[in-house]
Design a protein around this motif. Structure first.
Motif, PDB file in Angstrom:
ATOM      1  N   ALA A 332       0.905  -1.231   0.058  1.00  0.00           N
ATOM      2  CA  ALA A 332      -0.026  -0.048   0.217  1.00  0.00           C
ATOM      3  C   ALA A 332       0.916   1.160   0.062  1.00  0.00           C
ATOM      4  N   GLN A 336       1.168   3.859  -2.957  1.00  0.00           N
ATOM      5  CA  GLN A 336       0.334   5.158  -2.343  1.00  0.00           C
ATOM      6  C   GLN A 336      -0.920   4.930  -2.418  1.00  0.00           C
ATOM      7  N   ASP A 337      -1.387   3.700  -2.110  1.00  0.00           N
ATOM      8  CA  ASP A 337      -2.747   3.381  -2.309  1.00  0.00           C
ATOM      9  C   ASP A 337      -3.644   3.864  -0.902  1.00  0.00           C
ATOM     10  N   MET A 338      -3.794   4.841  -1.019  1.00  0.00           N
ATOM     11  CA  MET A 338      -4.894   5.508   0.177  1.00  0.00           C
ATOM     12  C   MET A 338      -6.316   4.817   0.582  1.00  0.00           C
ATOM     13  N   ASN A 339      -6.709   4.062  -0.830  1.00  0.00           N
ATOM     14  CA  ASN A 339      -7.895   3.501  -0.584  1.00  0.00           C
ATOM     15  C   ASN A 339      -7.597   1.796   0.001  1.00  0.00           C
ATOM     16  N   HIS A 340      -6.573   1.612   0.192  1.00  0.00           N
ATOM     17  CA  HIS A 340      -6.302   0.176   0.946  1.00  0.00           C
ATOM     18  C   HIS A 340      -7.102   0.078   2.346  1.00  0.00           C
ATOM     19  N   PRO A 341      -7.470  -0.862   2.850  1.00  0.00           N
ATOM     20  CA  PRO A 341      -8.186  -0.906   4.077  1.00  0.00           C
ATOM     21  C   PRO A 341      -7.345  -0.380   5.167  1.00  0.00           C
ATOM     22  N   ILE A 344      -6.748   3.226   4.917  1.00  0.00           N
ATOM     23  CA  ILE A 344      -8.256   3.907   5.621  1.00  0.00           C
ATOM     24  C   ILE A 344      -8.159   3.741   7.031  1.00  0.00           C
ATOM     25  N   THR A 347      -5.717   6.596   8.659  1.00  0.00           N
ATOM     26  CA  THR A 347      -6.081   7.828   8.442  1.00  0.00           C
ATOM     27  C   THR A 347      -7.424   8.133   9.036  1.00  0.00           C
ATOM     28  N   ASN A 348      -7.898   7.087   9.427  1.00  0.00           N
ATOM     29  CA  ASN A 348      -9.447   7.501  10.234  1.00  0.00           C
ATOM     30  C   ASN A 348      -9.463   6.526  11.289  1.00  0.00           C
ATOM     31  N   THR A 418      -9.315  -9.718   1.337  1.00  0.00           N
ATOM     32  CA  THR A 418     -10.259  -8.679   1.732  1.00  0.00           C
ATOM     33  C   THR A 418     -10.530  -9.109   3.130  1.00  0.00           C
ATOM     34  N   ASN A 421      -7.599  -8.481   5.763  1.00  0.00           N
ATOM     35  CA  ASN A 421      -7.247  -7.190   5.559  1.00  0.00           C
ATOM     36  C   ASN A 421      -8.389  -6.401   6.519  1.00  0.00           C
TER      37      ASN A 421
END
Length: 460
Positions: A332, A336-341, A344, A347-348, A418, A421
């Motif tokens: 990730a 630079q895959d910021m949509n990887h679980p 996410i 960052t949240n 998935t 993850n």
């Protein structure tokens, strides 16, 4: 009968804890970076001057003597299972610079051979600023470099300036570079015999990396019967490390030593983060105390295979969990895959909970221990049978472990990747929460001159 049960369960716990892996989250900066980098606290913060440890110690020697004395008194009074520092290791201001690093490292009871050079740990997207590349063997005392061989490091020059965030983030990985190796009486080191921690409570004292486990784990939520029959599980020192480095950080800031304030803070964050990892808060997920006793009774009667199998399976699950996490998180970062679980989640994170001296006991490790059951179920469901349910296999020695994500994808499908993850991502939300809560606490107690220029000093 009671004495017999004590011997049975104690023997089982000691034996199975010998299989515990000592890494928590692998490569902490890859987790701390996404968790904290985007916060407003870093806006307009001045770059800080790089200072060697020796420079810091020489300048602050007398104040450090008083600080470490009061910190030891606090630890004796407040840490429930603390082993007091032997009087001979007390840090004293002698005015002698030649041995000051050794005197300091032995006073805080870490590996006196820890190298502690001036360097940065770079994430995949970070430029090297044209600085010289550092080799991992010049940073760590470890013989087995492991994933450090895949990491980029650069040297820093004393007197140069660097963003505070980079100092802190780099430091979050340092405790895994040999700080806590060889600190027990039976580790066959000259310093371990003087540190006052006694014999290693669990793990193999003859293996290099095994001896750090009691400093990176905290088993605070076992059943009373487990503590009664296995008091060794109380002999962990992660709370000692967290409070020592937290206080050292604030001491450094008070002395105007911002570089070491942020670096010590990163050290403390490492141990806080470890407790969000289920295998560092629960030694035997999904194994009940009575099952432990039954397995060991059979072993005492000559049927030892059940005990051997149980040990191997716990070890394999831990290995697979860590390796899967590292491979997915590294991918990730590289992409630079910021949509990887994972990204996410980091960052949240969960909403910050106020950090207190009870946070690691009553919040972080408690939730982590509870979630260990979910992690165990996910491994059984999503990982190929042979790697987590076949005790004849040593997962760490298989060729599959280095490509575990692809093995899972090929044999169990994308749904399995998935699914695992998402389970790991839940723990990363807790990791991110812990980092933000700890940072908030540090900012609240940091001297005003060390704070950000911006008026918004909250990390959340």
């Amino acid at each position: 009968m009671r004495k017999t049960l004590l011997l049975l369960l104690s023997a089982f716990i000691f034996t199975i804890c010998g299989s515990i892996k000592t890494f928590g989250w692998t490569e902490h900066p890859m987790l701390v970076g996404p968790s904290l980098a985007g916060l407003p606290v870093w806006n307009n913060r001045k770059a800080i001057e790089v200072r060697s440890l020796e420079s810091f110690l020489v300048k602050n020697e007398r104040a450090l003597e008083e600080f470490l004395k009061s910190q030891e008194e606090w630890s004796v009074k407040n840490l429930p299972n603390y082993s007091p520092r032997p009087e001979a290791l007390t840090f004293k201001a002698t005015g002698t610079g030649e041995d000051i690093k050794h005197r300091f490292l032995t006073a805080i009871r870490i590996n006196p051979h820890a190298k502690l050079p001036l360097y940065l740990h770079l994430l995949s997207h970070q430029a090297d600023f044209g600085l010289e590349k550092a080799l991992p063997q010049d940073i760590t005392t470890l013989k087995d470099l492991g994933i450090m061989s895949n990491t980029n490091y650069i040297w820093l020059n004393e007197g140069s300036t660097i963003p505070a965030f980079d100092v802190m983030n780099t430091a979050t990985d340092e405790p895994d570079y040999g700080f806590d190796l060889g600190l027990f009486d039976d580790n066959d080191t000259d310093y371990g015999a003087t540190y006052g921690f006694g014999n290693q409570p669990f793990g193999n004292p003859k293996l290099e990396y095994s001896s750090q486990a009691p400093f990176h784990m905290g088993f605070y939520h076992e059943a009373d019967i487990v503590y009664f029959f296995g008091p060794i599980l109380k002999r962990t020192y992660v709370d000692y490390r967290i409070n020592l480095y937290k206080s050292l950080s604030l001491f450094a800031f008070k002395q105007g030593e911002d570089y070491w304030g942020w670096r010590f803070m990163g050290w403390a964050m490492h141990y806080v983060g470890d407790l969000s990892m289920p295998y560092h808060s629960k030694p035997l997920p999904a194994v009940s105390p009575w099952k432990m006793i039954w397995i060991n009774i059979k072993a005492m009667l000559g049927w030892k295979q059940s005990r051997t199998d149980a040990i191997q399976l716990v070890s394999n699950k831990h290995t697979v969990f860590e390796e899967f996490q590292w491979q997915e998180l590294r991918k990730a970062h590289v992409n630079q895959d910021m949509n990887h679980p994972f990204m996410i989640a980091l960052t949240n994170p969960y909403p910050a909970i106020a950090y207190t001296d009870r946070f690691i006991y009553d919040v972080l490790s408690k939730e982590s221990a509870a979630k260990s059951i979910d992690c165990n179920k996910a491994l059984l469901e999503f990982i190929p049978f042979r790697l987590v349910q076949d005790p004849a296999i040593e997962a760490n020695e298989t060729s599959e472990i280095k490509k575990i994500v692809e093995v899972v994808r090929q044999e169990k499908g994308n749904e399995a990747v998935t699914g695992l993850n998402l389970v790991i991502a839940e723990r990363m939300r807790a990791f991110g929460m812990a980092m933000r809560s700890f940072l908030d606490e540090m900012l609240l107690n940091m001297p005003a001159e060390a704070e950000a220029v911006t008026e918004d000093k909250s990390s959340t």
